[in-house]
Each structure stands twice: as structure tokens, then as C-alpha cells.
Design a protein around this motif. Structure first.
Motif, PDB file in Angstrom:
ATOM      1  N   SER A  61       0.821  -1.218   0.000  1.00  0.00           N
ATOM      2  CA  SER A  61       0.000   0.000   0.000  1.00  0.00           C
ATOM      3  C   SER A  61       0.850   1.261   0.000  1.00  0.00           C
ATOM      4  O   SER A  61       0.350   2.351  -0.287  1.00  0.00           O
ATOM      5  CB  SER A  61      -0.935   0.017   1.212  1.00  0.00           C
ATOM      6  N   PHE A  62       2.139   1.132   0.318  1.00  0.00           N
ATOM      7  CA  PHE A  62       3.051   2.273   0.261  1.00  0.00           C
ATOM      8  C   PHE A  62       3.248   2.729  -1.184  1.00  0.00           C
ATOM      9  O   PHE A  62       3.525   3.899  -1.442  1.00  0.00           O
ATOM     10  CB  PHE A  62       4.396   1.899   0.891  1.00  0.00           C
ATOM     11  N   ILE A  63       3.068   1.797  -2.133  1.00  0.00           N
ATOM     12  CA  ILE A  63       3.182   2.122  -3.557  1.00  0.00           C
ATOM     13  C   ILE A  63       1.862   2.668  -4.087  1.00  0.00           C
ATOM     14  O   ILE A  63       1.826   3.647  -4.828  1.00  0.00           O
ATOM     15  CB  ILE A  63       3.574   0.865  -4.374  1.00  0.00           C
TER      16      ILE A  63
ATOM     17  N   GLU B 143      -3.622  -9.325  -0.793  1.00  0.00           N
ATOM     18  CA  GLU B 143      -4.503 -10.240  -1.515  1.00  0.00           C
ATOM     19  C   GLU B 143      -4.765  -9.780  -2.949  1.00  0.00           C
ATOM     20  O   GLU B 143      -4.675 -10.565  -3.893  1.00  0.00           O
ATOM     21  CB  GLU B 143      -5.838 -10.387  -0.783  1.00  0.00           C
ATOM     22  N   ASN B 144      -5.073  -8.471  -3.132  1.00  0.00           N
ATOM     23  CA  ASN B 144      -5.507  -8.047  -4.475  1.00  0.00           C
ATOM     24  C   ASN B 144      -4.363  -7.819  -5.458  1.00  0.00           C
ATOM     25  O   ASN B 144      -4.599  -7.561  -6.630  1.00  0.00           O
ATOM     26  CB  ASN B 144      -6.405  -6.806  -4.398  1.00  0.00           C
TER      27      ASN B 144
ATOM     28  N   GLY C 238     -10.799  -5.572  -8.546  1.00  0.00           N
ATOM     29  CA  GLY C 238     -10.961  -4.200  -8.090  1.00  0.00           C
ATOM     30  C   GLY C 238      -9.863  -3.254  -8.515  1.00  0.00           C
ATOM     31  O   GLY C 238      -9.894  -2.065  -8.169  1.00  0.00           O
ATOM     32  N   LEU C 239      -8.876  -3.745  -9.283  1.00  0.00           N
ATOM     33  CA  LEU C 239      -7.775  -2.895  -9.717  1.00  0.00           C
ATOM     34  C   LEU C 239      -8.061  -2.306 -11.092  1.00  0.00           C
ATOM     35  O   LEU C 239      -8.533  -2.998 -11.995  1.00  0.00           O
ATOM     36  CB  LEU C 239      -6.458  -3.683  -9.761  1.00  0.00           C
TER      37      LEU C 239
ATOM     38  N   ILE D  18      -2.890  -1.532 -12.171  1.00  0.00           N
ATOM     39  CA  ILE D  18      -2.123  -2.662 -12.698  1.00  0.00           C
ATOM     40  C   ILE D  18      -0.773  -2.196 -13.219  1.00  0.00           C
ATOM     41  O   ILE D  18       0.242  -2.891 -13.077  1.00  0.00           O
ATOM     42  CB  ILE D  18      -2.929  -3.396 -13.784  1.00  0.00           C
ATOM     43  N   ARG D  19      -0.736  -0.979 -13.795  1.00  0.00           N
ATOM     44  CA  ARG D  19       0.551  -0.428 -14.229  1.00  0.00           C
ATOM     45  C   ARG D  19       1.456  -0.210 -13.010  1.00  0.00           C
ATOM     46  O   ARG D  19       2.653  -0.491 -13.052  1.00  0.00           O
ATOM     47  CB  ARG D  19       0.347   0.867 -15.005  1.00  0.00           C
TER      48      ARG D  19
END
Length: 306
Positions: free
Chosen positions: A93-95, A102-103, A110-111, A116-117
Motif C-alpha cells: 500500500s506504500f506504492i 490479496e488483491n 478491483g484494480l 495494474i501499471r
């Protein structure tokens, strides 16, 4: 070593409720490398040589190098000499704040396309190939760049000079991930010896070669050092690695020379000296045999300075 007890976070000094899911530290021979079930881990080895076990796979490593591990992987230093490293733990999540453990895998539910990039920045930590288990070796220029970025990250996290330090920390880390992406997309295809099930005495010889390649090494030297007659030494080494001792040493030297040719502009004569070869013509022949072109041609084709 896996630990759930160490809080791998950084707290804002003037606001203890503001927590960043990252942590920076340094590890040496006297400390274990801790892995976490909810953090990715980057280990920058700036000093030392050794044998490392990632999961159930063993590899030889020589500084400078980087280990990139996800939350499911474990790491253990089985043998090391003069080991020193910088470690950076982070949650995905820092990115991107939408990322969870999980995702970012599987169906990526949900992405968005943009998410995705962003996810490709984590390829070095998530994806594995036949010749990549999360370890990169680097030339001097890349090493210097990575070390500089990590020092900037450390300074931002320790000093917290103003309210923008979390943003600056993330920007430096993205810069580091950019370098890792380049390394991932150009993974060295030269053979690496897998150390699983290799006898301990042969592992010691491999470690010796990686620690002393810059010196003159002969079969006689190795025989005296490891108290084994030449024929036995060569036969046992070949059985364990699929290569004779001197062939292994030549491949190691060529690999290191290729890194320096690609990532620096130091002279070929200096490179030859640094990898323990004294004959320029001999070096040219063995380099072309293993890399398919001369050292000069390799530099022109691969160096970022051209």
C-alpha cells in the motif's frame, strides 16, 4: 527468521497517530534478517560474501547485491563473511493505497488499468523466473545509485524535516523501484550454480572463488587450501556443479567483467586487473567465447553511457 512481534512501521514525530507502513534498518554478521508475514523486504548488501537460503533454495552471493522478497518468502544467512546490509520493509500500500497483500496477486479484483501499471513496480518482489529467485547483482554505477537512494530514504525517515517527508520517502522509493524494474527486465542469463544439496566442502570452495576471484588462483592453490588432491577436488566439484573449478572461475570473472563493461566507463585494462586476469589477449578470447562478442563490442551494445 519470521517475526510478527517487531513493528515494521515509522511513526511521524509530531503526530503519533500518523503511521507509515515502512521501516529502515541495517544488518550485519551479528544479526538475523527478519522477514514479516505482512511486509515486503528489500536487502541491499553493500559488504560481504556468503551463502543465503531463500525458501528452500540456496545461492552464493557477493556484494554488492540486492535481495527482493515478498511476505511469503523466508531468508536465512547460512554462511557469511564481513556481511553488512541496509534493509527496507514496506507494505504494498506504500506504492498504491489500494494495494493489499490479496488483491495484488491472482485475479487482481478491483484494480484499474492504472493500478495494474503500478503493480509492475513490484515485479522484482512477486514474480520469479527459472534464473531469478529474488537476487540481483549489480555494477558499480547501479550500486552507487541504489546506495544513494537508500541513504536519502533513511535521512527522510529519521530527520522528518517537514510535513513532506512521507511523500519524499515514497518518491525516492519509486526511483529505486524504477532501477529494480530495469534489472528485472534485463536479468543476466548466464548460468548460476544452484547450491541445494551441494556438499558443504564444495560450498566452501565456491565461496572462496567468489571472495578471491581478483587474485591469481590455481588448482594447486585450492588443493593446498582445502586439503584435497587436485583430481579429487576437480572431480567432486564437477559432480556437484556440472563445471570444473577453473571453468566456474572463468564464468564468474566474465560475468563480473560484463557488469563493469555495462555499468561503468572504466578502462578494459582496469577491469581485467580487477577480475584477476593478467593477459589481455586471453581475456578477449574467453570473453568472446562466453558472451559472443569482444569486450569493446559488448560495451557498445549494452552500456547506458553510449
Amino acid at each position: 527468521m519470521v517475526s510478527d512481534k517487531v513493528e515494521l512501521i515509522t511513526v511521524k514525530k509530531n503526530n503519533p497517530n500518523y503511521i507509515l507502513p515502512v521501516w529502515f534498518g541495517e544488518i550485519d554478521d551479528n544479526n538475523d534478517i527478519i522477514t514479516s508475514k505482512d511486509r515486503f523486504l528489500l536487502v541491499f548488501v553493500n559488504k560481504g560474501t556468503g551463502i543465503i537460503k531463500i525458501g528452500d533454495q540456496k545461492r552464493i552471493f557477493t556484494s554488492p547485491c540486492v535481495f527482493c522478497l515478498n511476505e511469503k518468502e523466508t531468508i536465512e544467512l547460512e554462511k557469511s563473511k564481513d556481511f553488512n546490509s541496509k534493509v527496507f520493509y514496506f507494505h504494498p500500500s506504500f506504492i498504491n493505497s489500494i494495494f493489499t497483500l490479496e488483491n495484488i496477486k491472482g485475479q487482481k479484483e478491483g484494480l484499474t488499468m492504472s493500478d495494474i501499471r503500478d503493480l509492475h513496480w513490484l515485479d522484482s518482489f512477486i514474480k520469479r523466473k527459472e534464473n531469478y529467485i529474488g537476487i540481483y547483482t549489480m555494477g558499480p554505477a547501479t550500486t552507487k545509485h541504489i546506495e544513494s537512494i537508500l541513504n536519502n530514504i533513511k535521512n527522510q525517515m529519521e530527520i522528518q524535516s517537514d510535513g513532506y517527508w512521507p511523500c519524499r520517502t515514497r518518491s525516492y522509493f519509486l526511483e529505486l523501484l524504477f532501477i529494480l524494474e530495469r534489472l528485472y527486465n534485463s536479468i543476466d542469463t548466464m548460468e548460476e550454480v544452484v547450491l541445494d544439496n551441494i556438499p558443504d566442502d564444495i560450498n566452501k570452495i565456491i565461496l572462496y572463488l567468489h571472495n578471491n576471484y581478483q587474485k591469481k588462483i590455481t588448482i594447486k592453490d585450492l588443493s593446498n587450501t582445502f586439503h584435497m588432491n587436485r583430481t579429487t577436488l576437480n572431480n567432486r566439484f564437477s559432480e556437484a556443479t556440472g563445471s570444473t573449478v577453473m571453468t566456474y572461475l572463468i564464468k564468474l570473472r566474465v560475468k563480473l567483467a560484463a557488469l563493469m563493461l555495462k555499468d561503468t566507463m572504466i578502462s578494459i585494462s582496469e577491469i581485467i586487473e580487477r577480475i584477476g586476469i593478467s593477459d589481455t589477449s586471453h581475456f578477449g578470447r574467453i570473453f568472446k567465447k562466453h558472451m559472443g562478442c569482444s569486450p569493446t563490442e559488448y560495451r557498445k551494445l549494452n552500456s547506458r553511457f553510449y
